[in-house]
Design an enzyme around this catalytic site. Structure first.
Site, PDB file in Angstrom:
ATOM      1  N   ALA A  61       0.848  -1.196   0.000  1.00 52.61           N
ATOM      2  CA  ALA A  61       0.000   0.000   0.000  1.00 52.61           C
ATOM      3  C   ALA A  61       0.880   1.241   0.000  1.00 52.61           C
ATOM      4  O   ALA A  61       2.009   1.211   0.486  1.00 52.61           O
ATOM      5  CB  ALA A  61      -0.888  -0.027   1.238  1.00 52.61           C
ATOM      6  N   GLY A 100       1.031  -5.214   0.966  1.00 55.20           N
ATOM      7  CA  GLY A 100      -0.065  -5.377   0.007  1.00 55.20           C
ATOM      8  C   GLY A 100       0.411  -5.955  -1.318  1.00 55.20           C
ATOM      9  O   GLY A 100      -0.367  -6.597  -2.032  1.00 55.20           O
ATOM     10  N   GLU A 103       0.392  -9.547  -0.757  1.00 64.00           N
ATOM     11  CA  GLU A 103      -1.013  -9.965  -0.625  1.00 64.00           C
ATOM     12  C   GLU A 103      -1.683 -10.056  -2.000  1.00 64.00           C
ATOM     13  O   GLU A 103      -2.474 -10.952  -2.263  1.00 64.00           O
ATOM     14  CB  GLU A 103      -1.764  -8.983   0.284  1.00 64.00           C
ATOM     15  CG  GLU A 103      -1.267  -9.077   1.727  1.00 64.00           C
ATOM     16  CD  GLU A 103      -1.885  -8.018   2.617  1.00 64.00           C
ATOM     17  OE1 GLU A 103      -1.635  -6.821   2.360  1.00 64.00           O
ATOM     18  OE2 GLU A 103      -2.622  -8.381   3.554  1.00 64.00           O
ATOM     19  N   GLU A 123       4.124  -5.069   7.422  1.00 60.61           N
ATOM     20  CA  GLU A 123       3.167  -4.101   7.985  1.00 60.61           C
ATOM     21  C   GLU A 123       3.395  -3.842   9.467  1.00 60.61           C
ATOM     22  O   GLU A 123       3.217  -2.731   9.966  1.00 60.61           O
ATOM     23  CB  GLU A 123       1.729  -4.602   7.769  1.00 60.61           C
ATOM     24  CG  GLU A 123       1.204  -4.437   6.353  1.00 60.61           C
ATOM     25  CD  GLU A 123       1.571  -5.593   5.433  1.00 60.61           C
ATOM     26  OE1 GLU A 123       2.471  -6.382   5.783  1.00 60.61           O
ATOM     27  OE2 GLU A 123       0.955  -5.702   4.361  1.00 60.61           O
TER      28      GLU A 123
HETATM   29  C1  3H9 Z   1       0.528  -2.283   3.394  1.00 57.96           C
HETATM   30  O1  3H9 Z   1       0.863  -2.794   2.365  1.00 57.96           O
HETATM   31  C2  3H9 Z   1      -0.853  -2.445   3.994  1.00 57.96           C
HETATM   32  C3  3H9 Z   1      -1.631  -3.606   3.417  1.00 57.96           C
HETATM   33  O2  3H9 Z   1      -1.292  -4.830   4.036  1.00 57.96           O
HETATM   34  C4  3H9 Z   1      -3.097  -3.527   3.657  1.00 57.96           C
HETATM   35  C5  3H9 Z   1      -3.840  -2.424   3.160  1.00 57.96           C
HETATM   36  C6  3H9 Z   1      -5.324  -2.600   3.258  1.00 57.96           C
HETATM   37  N1  3H9 Z   1       4.582   3.468  -0.030  1.00 57.96           N
HETATM   38  O3  3H9 Z   1      13.619   2.521   1.291  1.00 57.96           O
HETATM   39  P1  3H9 Z   1      13.997   3.269   0.056  1.00 57.96           P
HETATM   40  C7  3H9 Z   1       9.376   5.047  -0.762  1.00 57.96           C
HETATM   41  S1  3H9 Z   1       1.566  -1.253   4.261  1.00 57.96           S
HETATM   42  C8  3H9 Z   1       5.047   4.668  -0.375  1.00 57.96           C
HETATM   43  O4  3H9 Z   1      14.849   4.455   0.202  1.00 57.96           O
HETATM   44  P2  3H9 Z   1      15.250   0.861  -0.903  1.00 57.96           P
HETATM   45  C9  3H9 Z   1      10.321   5.482   0.352  1.00 57.96           C
HETATM   46  O5  3H9 Z   1       9.654   6.286   1.307  1.00 57.96           O
HETATM   47  C10 3H9 Z   1       3.036  -1.160   3.261  1.00 57.96           C
HETATM   48  N2  3H9 Z   1       6.356   4.948  -0.516  1.00 57.96           N
HETATM   49  O6  3H9 Z   1      14.619   2.304  -1.060  1.00 57.96           O
HETATM   50  C11 3H9 Z   1      11.369   6.218  -0.459  1.00 57.96           C
HETATM   51  O7  3H9 Z   1      10.843   7.498  -0.747  1.00 57.96           O
HETATM   52  P3  3H9 Z   1      11.825   8.760  -0.976  1.00 57.96           P
HETATM   53  C12 3H9 Z   1       3.909  -2.331   3.476  1.00 57.96           C
HETATM   54  C13 3H9 Z   1       7.204   3.952  -0.306  1.00 57.96           C
HETATM   55  O8  3H9 Z   1      15.521   0.395  -2.265  1.00 57.96           O
HETATM   56  C14 3H9 Z   1      11.436   5.402  -1.769  1.00 57.96           C
HETATM   57  O9  3H9 Z   1      10.227   4.649  -1.810  1.00 57.96           O
HETATM   58  N3  3H9 Z   1       5.151  -2.150   2.774  1.00 57.96           N
HETATM   59  C15 3H9 Z   1       6.798   2.676   0.079  1.00 57.96           C
HETATM   60  O10 3H9 Z   1      16.338   0.879   0.098  1.00 57.96           O
HETATM   61  C16 3H9 Z   1      12.606   4.461  -1.833  1.00 57.96           C
HETATM   62  O11 3H9 Z   1      12.618   3.678  -0.647  1.00 57.96           O
HETATM   63  C17 3H9 Z   1       6.293  -1.737   3.387  1.00 57.96           C
HETATM   64  O12 3H9 Z   1       6.336  -1.588   4.588  1.00 57.96           O
HETATM   65  C18 3H9 Z   1       5.412   2.444   0.196  1.00 57.96           C
HETATM   66  N4  3H9 Z   1       4.905   1.250   0.542  1.00 57.96           N
HETATM   67  O13 3H9 Z   1      14.094  -0.035  -0.248  1.00 57.96           O
HETATM   68  C19 3H9 Z   1       7.481  -1.522   2.496  1.00 57.96           C
HETATM   69  N5  3H9 Z   1       7.877   1.898   0.240  1.00 57.96           N
HETATM   70  O14 3H9 Z   1      12.650   8.426  -2.175  1.00 57.96           O
HETATM   71  C20 3H9 Z   1       8.359  -0.410   3.036  1.00 57.96           C
HETATM   72  C21 3H9 Z   1       8.948   2.670  -0.033  1.00 57.96           C
HETATM   73  O15 3H9 Z   1      10.891   9.913  -1.140  1.00 57.96           O
HETATM   74  N6  3H9 Z   1       9.446  -0.114   2.145  1.00 57.96           N
HETATM   75  N7  3H9 Z   1       8.542   3.910  -0.354  1.00 57.96           N
HETATM   76  O16 3H9 Z   1      12.651   8.841   0.279  1.00 57.96           O
HETATM   77  C22 3H9 Z   1      10.634  -0.759   2.173  1.00 57.96           C
HETATM   78  O17 3H9 Z   1      10.850  -1.696   2.920  1.00 57.96           O
HETATM   79  C23 3H9 Z   1      11.718  -0.240   1.272  1.00 57.96           C
HETATM   80  O18 3H9 Z   1      11.389   1.077   0.915  1.00 57.96           O
HETATM   81  C24 3H9 Z   1      11.920  -1.056  -0.025  1.00 57.96           C
HETATM   82  C25 3H9 Z   1      12.926  -0.300  -0.952  1.00 57.96           C
HETATM   83  C26 3H9 Z   1      12.503  -2.421   0.356  1.00 57.96           C
HETATM   84  C27 3H9 Z   1      10.636  -1.225  -0.781  1.00 57.96           C
END
Ligand code: 3H9
Length: 719
Positions: A61, A100, A103, A123
């Site tokens: 998400a 998500g 999922e 999450e």
């Molecule tokens: C969910 O899914 C809820 C559902 O179960 C249910 C709903 C009903 N959204 O970390 P980085 C941005 S909850 C928006 O530097 P990397 C991050 O802020 C979600 N933005 O790169 C950054 O922005 P900026 C569950 C996101 O390569 C940019 O992307 N998912 C999201 O070292 C680059 O990120 C998570 O918890 C997002 N979901 O790592 C995943 N994710 O450039 C959380 C990232 O402006 N994310 N951004 O600073 C991560 O673990 C790492 O960001 C990821 C990439 C591994 C994806």
């Protein structure tokens, strides 16, 4: 958005497109709904592939949308529709399938992952649970024990582990999209019913109750007070005891309670804070991170004590050649053996061969002529550090960066003995350096932006959270720790017991209270620092009301304990009593109580009962107050920097967001009131007087933390 493409033949491909991580924003969800419906109604389409653009499937998400009103189609019915499709849908997973995103893939009928892909339901790290069916589908696919582990810790798994757990059907080292399209062609027209994860029977282990109970115990140890992991356990319990539809309902109820919680806000704030500190800036908000870092091809580490060994291991792990230096052969050999042992254990854990050839060892500083960067990690002695930096200045290349791992000494004084103060800075690692995430990068008066950029970049390569801080005694982390520990000593003097103080702090969420932690690290560490600062000395004569230094109260209790050889766990006694030297089980020590009584009567202190609230407020608010001083002086650029330091370096409970975020949640007027109150009650106790920044923030209506910068308006910055 999501792009719909018809591949010649019978397959449609839906490509998620929302840079940088293809998060499921309202627009993306809307586009998926339209594409799935189009594929469903197109008679020529017999199978569908879902993939993500730019080698990333989907990171879940869109977290940025959580603070606004909900728009667009919901994820749960979208995933249900995909699963209900009569045409097989294949998820082609490259890069990441998280939250998500995973999922969504679990709603597909088949999952093919690239060998380097990472999958997970993180999450819980955002204070939530996987609420698009993740808590109900994953246990059906991977079994309850694995699902419990993944959902309550949020850990990512490799494609290979996902294959072993049954989460994916195939792993490829080719292009996952192409492999999925080929696969989709083969299975086109096959019935999807048996592939619907929601219809799979759930395998309930016989020891379900004890498994859930053990998980709760682990959660309490790891993240006491955090509500999201507990809700995750409840959701998995529902999966194991209820039919799918009712389990989904329970998942929604649990998520509703989490979504609006303060803990979720705190953890989501930390997600962005962690990334913001990497884009290092000045307190006025000017971004510096566009300065190009220098390449670091070889590093030297001086000193192979605990810190030097850990730093060497970090460098080898990152694939950077390192030359480690000790003064004498004997210590060098001990260091070499220890580093090799750590690398061996590390490699065993990852099922790989240790890369021992990257680390070389010498007792000769003259061997450092070809390094790009030096990290000095000898013990905290200014004269020794200056001697080393003088020598480094003449043996290293003129453009080599000289860094010190000091935990609080003056970086400018160290730089002053070199001919390149612009290339001198602090790289303050935290013990154990190969495990702790935090790196304070300390900016001296003359440090150049390129030196900072290079150290910050190296930190990233070492997988650290690097935070740029200014130069002052203790920098940010240790400087804020001082009032916190001092308050704990004063609380003992006034009548509290170590176990009462620790209990209050542990209930707040610290893994260990200040006294248990002191015993673990060794009380002599702080004692030596205080001796170095000239803060210890002969006990004042009996009858002196309280000990005082420079007009401020000073507790001699920790010094006296050290004088008596009570250095903590390693001595078998410190603030607590242990069963043996090096023992772990802390027991209250009657000796300490009689010693404290004697100390109080000697100095005329009346013991009183101190409640847990006062313990917490005095310890935490004095630390936070120092944080405001630090912001005001420009030692840290923003509250996010302080919070990242405390969460990643000092085990501050994450679900409270870090000290400055916590203060904003408590309410700045309350923090100010309480500090005023305690300052008036104990005017001689240092650091309880509210900082002028805190007063100014409250006077300006306590703006949200993101706007504190406007009030700080720096005149002079250390960054
Ligand atoms: C969910 O899914 C809820 C559902 O179960 C249910 C709903 C009903 N959204 O970390 P980085 C941005 S909850 C928006 O530097 P990397 C991050 O802020 C979600 N933005 O790169 C950054 O922005 P900026 C569950 C996101 O390569 C940019 O992307 N998912 C999201 O070292 C680059 O990120 C998570 O918890 C997002 N979901 O790592 C995943 N994710 O450039 C959380 C990232 O402006 N994310 N951004 O600073 C991560 O673990 C790492 O960001 C990821 C990439 C591994 C994806």
């Amino acid at each position: 958005m999501a792009v719909y493409t018809r591949i010649p033949g019978s397959v449609a491909v839906i490509t998620l497109k929302n840079p940088p991580v293809n998060a499921l924003s309202s627009t993306v969800r809307q586009a998926i709904v339209q594409s799935v419906s189009r594929a469903g109604t197109d008679p020529d389409v017999k199978a569908v592939v879902i993939c993500g653009e730019n080698g990333k499937f989907c990171a879940g998400a869109d977290i940025r949308e959580f603070s606004g009103p909900f728009r667009g189609p919901a994820l749960v019915p979208l995933i249900d529709d995909i699963e209900a499709s009569e045409k097989p849908v294949v998820a082609a997973i490259e890069g990441v399938a998280l939250g998500g995103g995973l999922e969504l893939a679990l709603g597909c009928h088949y999952r093919i992952a690239h060998i380097k892909a990472r999958l997970g339901l993180p999450e819980v790290t955002l204070g939530l649970l996987p609420a698009a069916g993740g808590t109900q589908r994953l246990p059906r696919l991977a079994g309850i024990p694995a699902a419990l582990d993944l959902i309550t810790t949020g850990r990512h798994v490799s494609a290979q582990e996902a294959l072993k757990l049954g989460i994916v059907d195939q792993v490829t080292d080719g292009n996952a999209r192409d492999v999925a399209v080929e696969f989709a062609r083969k299975i086109a027209g096959q019935p999807t019913g048996p592939r619907r994860v929601s219809s799979l029977p759930i395998q309930c282990p016989a020891n379900l109750d004890s498994l859930l109970e053990q998980t709760l115990v682990r959660i309490r140890q790891r993240a006491r007070g955090a509500i999201a992991p507990v809700a995750c356990v409840q959701a998995v319990r529902a999966a194991s005891t209820l039919p799918f539809a009712q389990g989904m309902q329970r998942e929604q109820e649990l998520m509703a309670a989490l979504f609006t919680s303060g803990q979720a806000r705190a953890l989501q704030y930390l997600h962005f804070a962690q990334r913001a500190v990497g884009k290092w800036s000045t307190p006025s908000g000017a971004r510096w991170d566009n300065t190009k870092p220098r390449p670091v091809r070889k590093v030297a580490v001086i000193g192979l004590g605990t810190m030097g060994r850990g730093i060497t291991v970090c460098l080898v792990r990152a694939g950077i050649p390192v030359i480690a230096v000790e003064m004498e052969e004997k210590q060098l050999e001990e260091g070499r053996r220890a580093v090799h042992g750590m690398l061996d254990r590390d490699a065993q854990r990852h099922g790989a061969d240790p890369n021992l050839s990257l680390a070389s060892f010498t007792i000769n500083l003259r061997d450092l002529g070809d390094v790009d960067l030096v990290i000095e990690a000898v013990f905290e002695d200014m004269a020794l550090k200056k001697k080393i930096f003088r020598e480094l200045s003449s043996v290293c290349r003129p453009d080599a960066l000289l860094c010190t791992n000091t935990s609080g000494l003056d970086v400018d004084e160290i730089a002053s003995v070199t001919r390149r103060p612009d290339l001198v800075l602090g790289m303050h690692f935290f013990a154990p350096a190969h495990m702790m995430k935090l790196l304070e990068v300390v900016h001296g008066l003359h440090t150049s932006p390129v030196a900072v950029a290079t150290a910050m970049d190296l930190g990233k390569k070492l997988e650290k959270v690097g935070v740029l801080v200014g130069n002052c005694p203790g920098f940010v982390g240790n400087r804020m720790l001082m009032p916190y520990t001092e308050q704990a000593y004063f609380l003992l003097e006034e009548g509290a017991r170590p176990e009462e103080v620790d209990q209050a702090l542990e209930e707040f969420g610290f893994a260990m209270g200040v006294f248990r932690m002191g015993d673990l690290s060794g009380l002599d560490v702080g004692w030596k620092i205080r001796m170095g600062l000239g803060l210890t000395g002969p006990t004042l004569p009996a009858g002196t009301p309280v000990r005082s230094r420079g007009g401020h109260r000073y507790s001699a209790v920790p010094d006296i304990l050290c004088e008596k050889g009570r250095m903590g766990q390693k001595a078998g006694r410190g603030w607590y009593l242990y069963e043996k030297q090096g023992g772990r089980v802390a027991r209250p020590d009657p000796w300490l109580q009689s010693f404290l009584e004697e100390y109080r009567s000697l100095h005329g202190i009346q013991a009183r009962h101190i409640d847990p609230q006062e313990i917490l407020e005095r310890c935490l608010y004095s630390l936070i107050n120092e944080g405001f001083h630090i912001l005001e002086e420009g030692i840290a650029a923003a509250p996010q920097d302080i919070d990242a330091i405390y969460v990643f370096g000092y085990s501050w409970p994450r679900h409270t967001g870090g000290p400055m975020f916590y203060a904003s949640m408590v309410g700045l007027p309350r923090v100010l009131d309480k500090l005023e109150h305690y300052h008036q009650a104990h005017p001689d106790i240092p650091r309880l007087e509210p900082s002028s920044l805190l007063r100014r923030l409250v006077a300006s209506g306590s703006p949200p933390l993101q706007q504190w910068r406007d009030v700080i308006k720096k005149h002079r910055s250390h960054l």
